[in-house]
Enzyme design. Structure first.
Site, mmCIF file in Angstrom:
data_model
loop_
_atom_site.group_PDB
_atom_site.id
_atom_site.type_symbol
_atom_site.label_atom_id
_atom_site.label_comp_id
_atom_site.label_asym_id
_atom_site.label_seq_id
_atom_site.Cartn_x
_atom_site.Cartn_y
_atom_site.Cartn_z
ATOM 1 N N GLU A 1 0.573 -1.157 0.048
ATOM 2 C CA GLU A 1 0.053 -0.433 -0.225
ATOM 3 C C GLU A 1 0.459 1.222 0.113
ATOM 4 O O GLU A 1 2.155 1.590 0.521
ATOM 5 C CB GLU A 1 -1.025 -0.019 1.535
ATOM 6 C CG GLU A 1 -1.787 1.324 1.627
ATOM 7 C CD GLU A 1 -2.857 1.398 2.635
ATOM 8 O OE1 GLU A 1 -3.288 2.079 2.754
ATOM 9 O OE2 GLU A 1 -2.261 0.463 3.480
ATOM 10 N N LYS B 1 -8.968 2.719 -2.684
ATOM 11 C CA LYS B 1 -8.874 2.000 -1.119
ATOM 12 C C LYS B 1 -10.553 2.566 -0.924
ATOM 13 O O LYS B 1 -11.426 3.745 -0.478
ATOM 14 C CB LYS B 1 -8.827 2.232 -0.063
ATOM 15 C CG LYS B 1 -8.477 1.835 1.568
ATOM 16 C CD LYS B 1 -6.661 1.909 2.053
ATOM 17 C CE LYS B 1 -7.364 1.233 3.488
ATOM 18 N NZ LYS B 1 -6.056 1.361 4.115
ATOM 19 N N CYS C 1 -5.120 -3.102 2.232
ATOM 20 C CA CYS C 1 -5.182 -3.083 3.407
ATOM 21 C C CYS C 1 -6.499 -3.051 4.428
ATOM 22 O O CYS C 1 -7.201 -4.298 3.929
ATOM 23 C CB CYS C 1 -4.348 -1.885 3.961
ATOM 24 S SG CYS C 1 -3.236 -2.528 5.976
ATOM 25 N N SER D 1 0.257 -2.910 7.223
ATOM 26 C CA SER D 1 0.081 -3.040 8.704
ATOM 27 C C SER D 1 1.309 -3.314 9.538
ATOM 28 O O SER D 1 1.906 -3.832 9.555
ATOM 29 C CB SER D 1 -0.806 -4.655 8.678
ATOM 30 O OG SER D 1 -1.452 -5.283 9.298
ATOM 31 N N THR E 1 16.277 5.261 27.777
ATOM 32 C CA THR E 1 16.034 4.521 28.411
ATOM 33 C C THR E 1 14.658 3.979 29.199
ATOM 34 O O THR E 1 15.082 2.890 29.658
ATOM 35 C CB THR E 1 17.486 3.618 28.653
ATOM 36 O OG1 THR E 1 17.195 4.191 30.337
ATOM 37 C CG2 THR E 1 18.510 3.729 28.366
ATOM 38 N N LYS F 1 4.043 15.214 31.146
ATOM 39 C CA LYS F 1 5.371 14.975 31.310
ATOM 40 C C LYS F 1 5.631 13.559 29.355
ATOM 41 O O LYS F 1 6.206 13.785 29.306
ATOM 42 C CB LYS F 1 6.032 13.883 31.763
ATOM 43 C CG LYS F 1 6.468 14.493 33.085
ATOM 44 C CD LYS F 1 6.871 13.475 34.420
ATOM 45 C CE LYS F 1 7.354 14.091 35.528
ATOM 46 N NZ LYS F 1 7.963 13.225 36.553
#
Length: 537
Positions: A41, A108, A144, A170, A391, A506
């Site tokens: 797609e 689509k 899709c 996808s 992290t 945050k």
């Protein structure tokens, strides 16, 4: 007929570059004797192109590329996805090109507008089927989301098609491939036709596309399954001598839950760094499990020569952490530096002392440690052009257990959608491939080491409990009362829910990270920072 499935990794917005890849793939497929090659797609723009679709020059650039693709269809047909402007409207389109001509075009019909999808912002839904008789095989085309709804397949069944093509973009989330297989088996039955499902692969900002393209027979048998997380040009034969028959080909090895999640993280980091042109990455290596796993993922994605790690010890950093960080860096072969934050912290405190006079020590002093480390990492980033990897895991991001302009300072959070309990599982899994994380890093109680004898569970429920509450509240949208009714301690639930709600500000300032769940902190979850919603019911 020989059919080629082109599971490729397009670069969003790089229309000319994507066109070159398409043309090279067509040439390769033609050289291998393919009669038809199918792309994913919106291959021409990459997916999702978002507001690039609104750029005035888009139409002309797409049309030039489609002219080049059409010219390449001498002796081979092509099905490819692109945006199409027509009568003032924009469509998510698939074109069937053969002999230098566009012989069929499909728009689509089902435009997704949930989770990470926002197609109603850009596209008009189509309404017509597309049927093409090519070398004795009747093809239908879909895109899709169309395949996730039963009506279209039932409509195509009336046309007595042999093969339904589905061009897809996808994105991955946990257990997504098994969902696709079950769905395609059902749709093949409804369409009474085989389905060729071609999915793109690669990372795009927070999204990862895992490929796993499929060929499903009309009786539901999986005839072919492409490798997950890798580009692949695969071939299948369609025999038309005695009706349409498609022999089975090889299926890719099935991936475990942990293998799939880990590969998604690796691909997400690799493509974010490479597609944005960063030469290298740098991260703070604390001796804890989150930074250890992040380091392993970064090295697997980019190679040790493009990864730097910095240990930034302070008076509360344990000797164990210093030793473990050094061992991790040595084992993985990355550039490793140690820069103490003692002097920086003391300088901050000296200047702030008059303003803090008469006030008790609290989290302010802990946050200063994190911010000193953030300053060092960003300075190294600026000087070397490296991307800072943060992290923080999903559990911490959820409850705000992180410091703005401190450990949140950086460009990409590898573990942003990885709950802490999954961090432990993935760390143990990575060690089964090769031992890179010391066992005591996995076994020891988690700690930010910002205060003497500090443990994460001093301020939070155990991660086993916390992650269950977070899953129910964030991923499943359960209310506070529902979670308590499920057997969780009321005080824990009230505290966790409140922390999630008050820390939206945050998360809005946090770097993006790889999405591996159905409800990540990004495009999936868009809560207003300022709101008076009561989460109890």
């Amino acid at each position: 007929m020989k059919l080629a499935m082109a599971q490729i990794n397009p670069h969003v917005g790089a229309i000319e570059g994507n066109t070159l890849v398409i043309l090279q793939t067509i040439a390769e497929a033609k050289a291998q004797g393919a009669d038809l090659v199918i792309f994913p797609e919106l291959t021409l723009t990459g997916y999702p192109p978002e507001d690039l679709l609104l750029r005035p020059s888009l139409k002309a650039r797409v049309e030039r590329s489609l002219d080049e693709i059409a010219m390449a269809t001498d002796g081979i047909a092509v099905v490819v996805g692109y945006p199409r402007h027509e009568e003032g409207k924009l469509y998510n389109a698939a074109g069937f090109f053969d002999g230098g001509q566009l012989v069929g075009e499909y728009f689509k019909q089902k435009l997704p507008n949930y989770q990470v999808f926002d197609e109603h912002r850009y596209f008009t839904p189509g309404s017509e089927l597309m049927l093409v008789d090519f070398l004795g095989v009747n093809f239908g085309v879909s895109i899709c989301e169309d395949i996730w709804h039963p009506g279209l397949c039932e409509d195509y069944s009336q046309g007595e098609i042999d093969v339904l093509i589905n061009l897809s973009a996808s994105p991955f989330h946990q257990n997504k491939q098994s969902e696709r297989i079950e769905l395609l088996q059902q749709r093949a039955s409804e369409a009474n036709a085989a389905i060729v499902y071609v999915n793109q692969v690669g990372g795009q900002d927070e999204l990862v596309f895992d490929g796993g393209s499929l060929l499903v027979a009309k009786d539901g048998e999986i005839l072919s399954e492409l490798i997950r997380y890798e580009e692949q040009l695969a071939y299948v034969d369609i025999n038309t001598d005695d009706g349409v028959k498609i022999p089975a080909t090889e299926r890719a090895a099935e991936l475990s839950y942990l293998d799939s999640a880990y590969q998604a993280l690796v691909v997400g980091v690799r493509d974010y760094v490479n597609k944005n042109g960063f030469p290298s990455v740098v991260l703070g290596l604390s001796g804890g499990i989150d930074s250890a796993l992040t380091l392993a993922i970064a090295v697997d994605a980019l190679g040790a020569e493009r990864v730097s790690a910095v240990m930034m010890p302070f008076r509360y950093t344990s000797e164990m952490s210093i030793q473990d960080a050094a061992e991790e860096a040595t084992t993985l072969g990355v550039d490793y530096q140690v820069i103490s934050i003692e002097g920086i912290y003391d300088s901050f405190m000296k200047e702030l002392a008059p303003h803090f006079e008469g006030r008790e020590v609290d989290t302010t002093e802990q946050n200063l440690q994190a911010r000193a480390r953030g300053v060092l990492l960003m300075a190294l980033s600026n000087k070397n052009g490296s991307l800072v990897l943060t992290t923080g895991n999903k559990s911490e991001v959820a409850v705000g257990y992180s410091t703005l302009y401190g450990d949140m300072a950086g460009g990409f959070d590898v573990l942003k959608d990885v709950p802490k309990t999954l961090v432990f599982e993935l760390s143990a899994y990575r060690n089964t491939l090769s031992p890179v994380i010391p066992q005591r890093v996995i076994d020891r109680p988690p700690s930010a080491e910002l205060a003497p004898d500090q443990k994460d569970e001093d301020n939070l429920p155990s991660y086993d409990i916390l992650d269950q509450i977070l899953y129910r509240y964030i991923d499943c949208d359960e209310s506070r009362d529902m979670i308590i009714a499920a057997g969780f301690d009321a005080d824990d639930v009230h505290r966790v829910v409140r922390l999630v709600d008050v820390n939206e500000y945050k998360r809005r300032q946090a770097p993006i990270g790889v999405r591996i769940s159905q409800r990540g902190f990004g495009r999936d979850r868009r809560y207003p920072i300022t709101n008076g919603w009561k989460p109890g019911i």
